[in-house]
Design a protein around this motif. Sequence first.
Motif: not given
Length: 234
Positions: A94, A91-92, A45, A66
């Motif tokens: 946050y 992917k993401g 991340d 992330i």
Amino acid sequence: MNVLKKIFLICFLLFVKLSFSQFFLNEVHILDYKSNIVDTIYGIDVSRHQGKIIWDKIDTNINFAIIKVSEGASLVDSKFLKNWNECKLIKGGYHFFRPQRSGIEQAKLFLNNLPTVSGNIKPVVDVEYTYLWSIKKKRKSYVKNFTSMIDYMTEKIGYAPIIYTSENFWVNYIKPYYSFNHDFWLADYKGKLIHKSKLNWFIWQYTCKGRVKGIIGFVDKNLMTKKIEDILIK
């Protein structure tokens, strides 16, 4: 032993110590935990703190990323768009939750800047300890802001976001006022709590001092032991 030899020996011993320390930070608990695991998926991340990332050079054993999108009610990470557009991994995104800010405004900022498309990791809300949580009389209102963010997001996107936290923080600061059992991404750098966690965790952040090709300096490293499809947007 002359002075130069002493200096060389001291430098060598420091190098060995640092090398072994980094090995244990990155690997030892993973080796223990993997003993009964067939498939493990690794990820990172990132945020602006990683600086310029050369995504084409990221280690081939890294399967997902992330990426920080936003923070509080008005801040969008300065590297988000560049990282998002250049990252070719699963992917993401946050959002770093600020307890003193409106949950609804934070949710709007997050969703307005994060592409929530099929195949991406579900949105993540990062709720963790900051000095504000030490003000006991404020905790209930802080959790109210948090739950209003979660409720707003759930209504808008049709599913609950993943929660990033540590088990101790969640149990002591959030759970007394809120009991919904989310899918969790847990931080545990010593690897002592993750094995017996009662939370429904999908991702384990096992170090904040990882090393990965394509990134200068430290980066958070994570692993996942369940099917990644379970936390992807359908």
